[in-house]
Design an enzyme around this catalytic site. Sequence first.
Site, PDB file in Angstrom:
ATOM      1  N   ARG A 181      27.002  -4.460 -20.873  1.00  0.00           N
ATOM      2  CA  ARG A 181      28.410  -5.010 -20.258  1.00  0.00           C
ATOM      3  C   ARG A 181      28.147  -6.261 -19.455  1.00  0.00           C
ATOM      4  O   ARG A 181      27.211  -5.938 -18.484  1.00  0.00           O
ATOM      5  CB  ARG A 181      29.398  -3.925 -19.436  1.00  0.00           C
ATOM      6  CG  ARG A 181      29.683  -2.727 -20.223  1.00  0.00           C
ATOM      7  CD  ARG A 181      30.267  -1.701 -19.525  1.00  0.00           C
ATOM      8  NE  ARG A 181      30.868  -0.577 -19.968  1.00  0.00           N
ATOM      9  CZ  ARG A 181      30.511   0.570 -20.508  1.00  0.00           C
ATOM     10  NH1 ARG A 181      29.076   0.662 -19.973  1.00  0.00           N
ATOM     11  NH2 ARG A 181      30.970   1.407 -20.665  1.00  0.00           N
ATOM     12  N   CYS A 228      31.454   3.606 -29.317  1.00  0.00           N
ATOM     13  CA  CYS A 228      30.975   4.018 -27.842  1.00  0.00           C
ATOM     14  C   CYS A 228      31.640   5.168 -27.572  1.00  0.00           C
ATOM     15  O   CYS A 228      32.768   5.303 -27.050  1.00  0.00           O
ATOM     16  CB  CYS A 228      31.271   2.971 -27.009  1.00  0.00           C
ATOM     17  SG  CYS A 228      30.714   1.153 -27.326  1.00  0.00           S
ATOM     18  N   GLY A 244      36.077   1.437 -29.123  1.00  0.00           N
ATOM     19  CA  GLY A 244      36.042   2.140 -27.638  1.00  0.00           C
ATOM     20  C   GLY A 244      37.091   2.918 -27.641  1.00  0.00           C
ATOM     21  O   GLY A 244      38.154   2.900 -27.639  1.00  0.00           O
ATOM     22  N   SER A 245      36.525   4.074 -27.548  1.00  0.00           N
ATOM     23  CA  SER A 245      37.089   5.303 -27.407  1.00  0.00           C
ATOM     24  C   SER A 245      38.062   5.497 -26.498  1.00  0.00           C
ATOM     25  O   SER A 245      39.130   5.991 -26.560  1.00  0.00           O
ATOM     26  CB  SER A 245      36.654   6.678 -27.990  1.00  0.00           C
ATOM     27  OG  SER A 245      35.328   6.714 -26.731  1.00  0.00           O
ATOM     28  N   ASN A 246      37.677   4.996 -25.087  1.00  0.00           N
ATOM     29  CA  ASN A 246      38.493   5.406 -23.838  1.00  0.00           C
ATOM     30  C   ASN A 246      39.875   4.534 -23.874  1.00  0.00           C
ATOM     31  O   ASN A 246      40.942   5.258 -23.897  1.00  0.00           O
ATOM     32  CB  ASN A 246      37.668   4.931 -22.819  1.00  0.00           C
ATOM     33  CG  ASN A 246      36.472   6.061 -22.254  1.00  0.00           C
ATOM     34  OD1 ASN A 246      36.988   7.069 -22.504  1.00  0.00           O
ATOM     35  ND2 ASN A 246      35.871   5.694 -21.356  1.00  0.00           N
ATOM     36  N   ASP A 247      39.681   3.204 -24.119  1.00  0.00           N
ATOM     37  CA  ASP A 247      40.744   2.208 -24.121  1.00  0.00           C
ATOM     38  C   ASP A 247      41.891   2.992 -25.607  1.00  0.00           C
ATOM     39  O   ASP A 247      43.069   2.712 -25.341  1.00  0.00           O
ATOM     40  CB  ASP A 247      40.576   0.770 -24.468  1.00  0.00           C
ATOM     41  CG  ASP A 247      40.358   0.457 -23.000  1.00  0.00           C
ATOM     42  OD1 ASP A 247      40.379   1.155 -21.976  1.00  0.00           O
ATOM     43  OD2 ASP A 247      40.038  -0.930 -22.755  1.00  0.00           O
ATOM     44  N   HIS A 264       0.728  -1.320   0.019  1.00  0.00           N
ATOM     45  CA  HIS A 264       0.081  -0.032   0.061  1.00  0.00           C
ATOM     46  C   HIS A 264       0.806   0.965   0.110  1.00  0.00           C
ATOM     47  O   HIS A 264       0.688   2.253  -0.580  1.00  0.00           O
ATOM     48  CB  HIS A 264      -0.740   0.041   1.204  1.00  0.00           C
ATOM     49  CG  HIS A 264      -2.030  -0.834   1.073  1.00  0.00           C
ATOM     50  ND1 HIS A 264      -2.829  -1.438   2.131  1.00  0.00           N
ATOM     51  CD2 HIS A 264      -2.914  -1.155  -0.035  1.00  0.00           C
ATOM     52  CE1 HIS A 264      -3.570  -2.362   1.543  1.00  0.00           C
ATOM     53  NE2 HIS A 264      -4.089  -1.837   0.420  1.00  0.00           N
ATOM     54  N   ARG A 296      28.494  -7.380 -24.753  1.00  0.00           N
ATOM     55  CA  ARG A 296      29.967  -7.516 -24.751  1.00  0.00           C
ATOM     56  C   ARG A 296      30.142  -8.546 -23.667  1.00  0.00           C
ATOM     57  O   ARG A 296      29.958  -8.578 -22.590  1.00  0.00           O
ATOM     58  CB  ARG A 296      30.639  -6.177 -24.562  1.00  0.00           C
ATOM     59  CG  ARG A 296      32.247  -6.477 -24.445  1.00  0.00           C
ATOM     60  CD  ARG A 296      32.840  -4.866 -24.017  1.00  0.00           C
ATOM     61  NE  ARG A 296      32.824  -4.851 -22.898  1.00  0.00           N
ATOM     62  CZ  ARG A 296      33.478  -3.616 -22.104  1.00  0.00           C
ATOM     63  NH1 ARG A 296      33.663  -2.784 -22.935  1.00  0.00           N
ATOM     64  NH2 ARG A 296      33.299  -3.326 -21.023  1.00  0.00           N
TER      65      ARG A 296
END
Length: 782
Positions: A501, A741, A691-694, A411, A568
């Site tokens: 992920r 990404c 994967g632009s970060n790595d 409730h 992934r």
Amino acid sequence: MWLDKITIGDIDKVGGKNASLGGLISELETNQIHVPEGFATTVHAYNEFLSLNNLKQQITSRLDGLDVNNLPELSKVSESIQDLINDSELPPKLISEIKNALEKLQETDNYLSVAVRSSATNEDLDSASFAGQQKTLLNIEGLDQVLIAVKKVYASLYSERAISHRDHHGHNDVCMAVGIQKMVRSDSGSAGVMFTLDTESGFDQVVFITSAFGLGESVVQGQVNPDEFYVHKASLEAGRPAILRRNLGAKAIQMIHSTAPDAESTVETIRVDRSKRLTFSINDDDILELARQALIIEKHFQKPMDIEWAKDGETGQLYIVQARAETVKSRTSNSSMERYLLKETGSMLCEGRSVGHKIGSGAVKVLDHKSQIADINSGDVLVAEMTDPDWEPAMKKASAIITNRGGRTCHAAIIARELGIPAVVGCGDATDKLRSGQNVTVSCAEGDTGFIYDGALDFEHKTNTTGNMPELPFELMMNVGNPDRAFDFQGLPNQGVGLARLEFIINRMIGVHPKALLNFDSLPPEIRTTVERRIAGYSDPIEFYVEKLVEGISTLAAAFSPKKVIVRLSDFKSNEYANLIGGRLYEPEEENPMLGFRGAARYISKSFRDCFELECRAIKKVRNEMAFTNIELMVPFVRTVGEAKQVVELLAENGLVRGENGLRIIMMCELPANALLAEQFLQYFDGFSIGSNDLTQLTLGLDRDSGVIAHLFNESDDAIRQLMHMAISACKKQGKYIGICGQGPSDHPDFAKWLMEVGVDSVSLNPDSMFETWFYLAENSQ
């Protein structure tokens, strides 16, 4: 009137609840839905009762000029009217007809006990459910007790919560009928509530079921933290495996029939044995049958439904005991976007199940008893063991609600949704951790788990409409790792999930190293005990791991279906795997885990292959058995072309063959070698996701976790763009998928323009970036 003679058109005669149940019995085949046998007293009988005792004028005079926000006065008036009704006499004809009806019910049940339920003419309507506003009395035996119960139900029309709720919604001309049904012996079975949509997001492709041992009032009242299940409607109708999620609740207590002859209450609660609490209260067959009945009811009434059910512990039969329209999410516009986002961090004090997606803050007011509700001031955060619907007048003043007990169908949760305020239920220890006067922030904006933070934290609230969104030259996809948020996020404008992920699912839903589950019998005793608690409800450790992966992946697949969801494969580093339960027994200590034992090299190694095969088993079930062929795969951190070949072969050995049943396998392009040798890598894959970060840290030689050189991290650097261009060109030359990404255009407008020029197929963003992107593009469409 007997329930099987009542139709949905009889609301003015027998009230909303009775009309709904009667409609199910009289208008559906008896083998489709099971409703306990019973009868209803009519609105005419109620009016005759008022007339016989000259009550109308006395009630009206007490209500005239009442300010429902004056809680002490409201309490005084409510008690006066209820005493007046309980001390009055029922009409002789009504007593006679109830006696005859009970005798007829008893012909098939020598030990008859009944449930006596309210059914007001404004109850369970499409405009507002009025859930819990009037009384339900359970396990009532004998004519005298039934007659007393009928008057108590009549009187409950004038409880504090009912008076206040009617005033809030403008429903004042209300009459009461009563439903009297045989009790389902769920005291020795289980019971709960189900909705034909997700209560938090409004996602209408699932049935949401809650369940606990014993009578269902413990779930409805919020006395217990129940088990929760999600069932996918389309899969159920197609005869495929359809259970998407299973969450084991604490289920600490069980409501049963009172056994003491002189007991004040006809029901009581008992503690549930620990071993029983660690099992689900219903099995998969029950879950699927309940969902099937929910779909029948939804189609019959042609609207989303809120349904109470019970399982007889003696016969195993499932019964529907109430069915009403869902009145909150089904009336929410799908054309608008709303986001709440914390802009500060604070110390987390406690957590529980989130209700809604909002954020609220204010001074804590811990309430131990109903008599304290007058102490609540506007904007306070109401904290209690549990909130009885009697507290609804105070809940209207609160900025947020926090309870120790209860689930998302109790409730308190329903009323919080109707009032549009955040609530966190089932915290367990909120009344111990929080003190009156303390400022806190209540966040329901972070998924299924709601958090209470110390202090009044700054937060942001934005809204927009989907009609303002411009056309883009590529697909805008989402990065979604947390299945808890999938039903929420699918409502944002999107073209699917570009990055899901798997390690998020492992970390949040499993929490145990796969090797520890594979080697469960040889674990050290203290770790084994911890793992045993984690895997409760599942038949063995390996089934737990695989099924939890299946649940997480299938939830994402169902939420975004038929759009693509690119999953992934797990990309934990060794230090992250080590932090899972049992992980330190199996993981190496590496100086630089970012460049160590991860990705494809881990999958094909002898030491991890059996763990990777469990991932494959789960994905294969989701695609082949559950038929979510919108799931595609992504392989991360592939250092060499040789690794690429081996990992694709290993996937095929485990039943995940590239091209079979439409399966695409994408490679994460995140090392300079991937771009430099793009055409060679693409022999084994159906495309790249950059994967632009790595790629940035490995190209520029940066540690992205180092604060000392963080200012040098630049994804728009010419070297990065050149490598991306090589990868994009190779994919376009071979006609293969190319996605990235990345980050939103509000962060990097020049980079966003470059992406549109080079012609990628998709850009995948985190949900926060996605939300910001749509706002940015709506304002800067050029």
